[in-house]
Design an enzyme around this catalytic site. Structure first.
Site, PDB file in Angstrom:
ATOM      1  N   LYS A  34       0.833  -1.207   0.000  1.00 17.56           N
ATOM      2  CA  LYS A  34       0.000   0.000   0.000  1.00 17.56           C
ATOM      3  C   LYS A  34       0.864   1.253   0.000  1.00 17.56           C
ATOM      4  CE  LYS A  34      -0.549  -0.457   5.004  1.00 17.56           C
ATOM      5  NZ  LYS A  34      -1.261  -1.248   6.019  1.00 17.56           N
ATOM      6  N   ARG A 129     -10.965  -0.805  13.879  1.00 16.86           N
ATOM      7  CA  ARG A 129     -10.810   0.020  12.681  1.00 16.86           C
ATOM      8  C   ARG A 129     -11.929  -0.390  11.715  1.00 16.86           C
ATOM      9  NH1 ARG A 129      -4.954   0.483   9.786  1.00 16.86           N
ATOM     10  NH2 ARG A 129      -5.354  -1.710   9.309  1.00 16.86           N
ATOM     11  N   HIS A 158      -6.678  -8.259  11.865  1.00 14.75           N
ATOM     12  CA  HIS A 158      -5.430  -7.488  11.934  1.00 14.75           C
ATOM     13  C   HIS A 158      -5.047  -7.281  13.391  1.00 14.75           C
ATOM     14  CE1 HIS A 158      -2.258  -5.073  10.361  1.00 14.75           C
ATOM     15  NE2 HIS A 158      -2.740  -3.904  10.735  1.00 14.75           N
ATOM     16  N   ARG A 210       0.659 -11.495   6.095  1.00  8.41           N
ATOM     17  CA  ARG A 210       0.714 -10.212   5.367  1.00  8.41           C
ATOM     18  C   ARG A 210       1.923  -9.428   5.863  1.00  8.41           C
ATOM     19  NH1 ARG A 210      -4.475 -10.220   7.545  1.00  8.41           N
ATOM     20  NH2 ARG A 210      -3.842  -8.520   8.918  1.00  8.41           N
ATOM     21  N   TYR A 249      16.131  30.624   7.848  1.00  5.42           N
ATOM     22  CA  TYR A 249      14.901  31.377   8.161  1.00  5.42           C
ATOM     23  C   TYR A 249      14.756  31.522   9.670  1.00  5.42           C
ATOM     24  CZ  TYR A 249      13.126  30.813   3.389  1.00  5.42           C
ATOM     25  OH  TYR A 249      12.929  30.866   2.039  1.00  5.42           O
ATOM     26  N   CYS A 295      14.673  24.239   5.301  1.00  3.95           N
ATOM     27  CA  CYS A 295      13.862  24.960   4.309  1.00  3.95           C
ATOM     28  C   CYS A 295      13.056  23.957   3.484  1.00  3.95           C
ATOM     29  CB  CYS A 295      14.759  25.755   3.360  1.00  3.95           C
ATOM     30  SG  CYS A 295      15.993  26.786   4.167  1.00  3.95           S
ATOM     31  N   ASP A 297      13.432  23.259   0.357  1.00  2.00           N
ATOM     32  CA  ASP A 297      14.264  22.522  -0.596  1.00  2.00           C
ATOM     33  C   ASP A 297      15.715  22.351  -0.166  1.00  2.00           C
ATOM     34  OD1 ASP A 297      12.016  22.825  -2.394  1.00  2.00           O
ATOM     35  OD2 ASP A 297      12.713  24.890  -2.620  1.00  2.00           O
TER      36      ASP A 297
HETATM   37  C1  LIG Z   1      -0.516  -2.223   6.644  1.00  4.21           C
HETATM   38  C2  LIG Z   1      -1.156  -3.512   6.938  1.00  4.21           C
HETATM   39  C3  LIG Z   1      -0.390  -4.676   7.047  1.00  4.21           C
HETATM   40  C4  LIG Z   1       1.116  -4.685   7.046  1.00  4.21           C
HETATM   41  O1  LIG Z   1       1.561  -4.286   8.315  1.00  4.21           O
HETATM   42  P1  LIG Z   1       3.138  -4.297   8.647  1.00  4.21           P
HETATM   43  O2  LIG Z   1       3.191  -3.933  10.078  1.00  4.21           O
HETATM   44  O3  LIG Z   1       3.735  -3.241   7.780  1.00  4.21           O
HETATM   45  O4  LIG Z   1       3.634  -5.638   8.334  1.00  4.21           O
HETATM   46  C5  LIG Z   1      -1.064  -5.876   7.200  1.00  4.21           C
HETATM   47  N1  LIG Z   1      -2.414  -5.923   7.249  1.00  4.21           N
HETATM   48  C6  LIG Z   1      -3.183  -4.808   7.173  1.00  4.21           C
HETATM   49  C7  LIG Z   1      -4.656  -4.943   7.272  1.00  4.21           C
HETATM   50  C8  LIG Z   1      -2.589  -3.577   7.036  1.00  4.21           C
HETATM   51  O5  LIG Z   1      -3.342  -2.479   6.981  1.00  4.21           O
END
Ligand SMILES: *Cc1c(COP(=O)(O)O)cnc(C)c1O
Length: 370
Positions: A34, A129, A158, A210, A249, A295, A297
């Site tokens: 992502k 979530r 998750h 994942r 600055y 700054c 840049d």
């Molecule tokens: C971002 C995400 C992950 C990956 O998490 P990491 O901590 O980067 O491994 C896995 N599952 C879901 C649903 C996520 O949003």
């Protein structure tokens, strides 16, 4: 490269990390790419991940999924976040799997002819979530989607604290197991582990992990991974200043003695945020403190000895670890790499060869040239 500020992503190290994580967990790998693969270039990281044996790619939204399809990726592709039920036909047409996460989403999807839509049931086990919080809603959503001809491809949850809280993670897992056993369906994909859990959490229910941040070598539980990402710039000007002179600055820095100052072509518009003031970068064997306000840049740093123009400077990499930088900035490595902006040139190492990709806007303007 027209401006000497670049992010290096070593795709060989990415591939190494994915292979190693796959060996460690013994399950299939879903590479979480992502947000442009956490800022590291999703099509590049995908190429390395797939060669290393990842069997599914995951992104955050339908837009990100469509970018992969437009680039010709035809393998398994899962959206992790919310989607708009109005886009059901697009999801089906492009063979994109999506999570079912609340009754309202299911109602709206059912009104949009979802036959053939690939669905992963999302179970909320404590993160709060997205996902079904109770088994009744989960069961009814599952039955209705299945009845409507959706492909019930997966189920997942998750973990929110897999980096430090074993007790809470186990509690989340128990709740997940209960949901999976209640549905009692031969899902092809059952997944709960994020990067940290992939290393330490063992179970006999899930069949895929994942992984996101560990693709870049960050993991609380193993130091066997490589660090593929680094950020670099070069010295564009060196000057001597007298005690009492001020810098930048707002003149927030005053030299206490005669000092040597270098100017670097990197600033907050590159993602080198102003909070880096007072931190150091690495140049010619020296830690050089950022002096004065950063700054948009450019940035000024104090040197212990003079260096020639174009001397390389490491912002993070082998000498200044991304994790230490994150700790200094009160944040996490994810945020630092995601914020490196599109104007920073990317260099990729792949099969030992270096490939320089000019900044995203320049590439786009060249592509649309008339
Ligand atoms: C971002 C995400 C992950 C990956 O998490 P990491 O901590 O980067 O491994 C896995 N599952 C879901 C649903 C996520 O949003």
């Amino acid at each position: 490269m027209y401006r000497n500020t670049w992010m290096e992503v070593n795709l060989d190290a990415v591939a190494f990390n994915i292979k190693r994580l796959k060996e460690i967990c013994g399950k299939r790998i879903i590479a979480v790419l992502k947000a442009d693969a956490y800022g590291c270039g999703d099509s590049h990281v995908a190429k390395a991940a797939l060669e290393a044996g990842a069997e599914m790619l995951a992104v955050s939204s339908l837009d990100e999924a469509l970018m992969f399809r437009n680039e010709g990726y035809t393998g398994s592709l899962l959206v992790l976040g919310a989607t708009d039920p109005a886009d059901v036909s697009t999801m089906i047409e492009h063979d994109i799997s999506v999570p079912a996460y609340c009754p309202e989403w299911v109602d709206a999807v059912l009104a949009n002819h979802p036959a053939g839509l690939k669905v992963h049931m999302k179970v909320d086990t404590g993160m709060n979530r997205i996902g079904f919080k109770n088994n009744d809603d989960l069961k009814s959503a599952f039955d209705r989607l299945k009845e409507a001809g959706c492909v019930m491809e997966g189920i997942f949850t998750h973990f929110c604290c897999a980096d430090f809280d074993e007790v809470f993670t186990n509690m989340q897992y128990d709740r997940f197991r209960e949901a999976v056993e209640m549905l009692d369906y031969p899902f092809e994909w059952i997944h709960c582990d994020n990067s940290d859990a992939t290393v330490w959490f063992k179970d006999d229910l899930s069949n895929a992990c994942r992984i996101g941040i560990s693709i870049y070598g960050i993991n609380t539980y193993t130091d066997e991974l490589r660090h593929p990402v680094s950020l670099h710039t070069t010295v564009t000007m060196v000057k001597k200043i007298k005690a009492g002179e001020k810098i930048g600055y707002g003149s927030t820095y005053t030299a206490m003695k005669d000092e040597i100052i270098a100017t670097l072509p990197i600033g907050y518009a590159d993602g080198f945020i102003r909070a880096n003031k007072g931190r150091s970068v690495w140049c010619d064997g020296m830690l050089c403190q950022v002096v004065g306000n950063i700054c948009m840049d450019q940035t000024m740093v104090r040197l212990e000895h003079e260096v020639p123009l174009n001397t390389p400077v490491e912002v993070f990499g082998p000498h200044i670890h991304l994790e230490d930088m994150a700790a200094d900035l009160n944040t996490i490595p994810y945020e630092i790499i995601c914020l490196i902006s599109g104007r920073v040139t990317r260099t990729y190492v792949w099969h030992g060869q270096e490939d320089i990709e000019e900044n995203a806007r320049l590439l786009k303007s060249e592509a649309t040239e008339v």
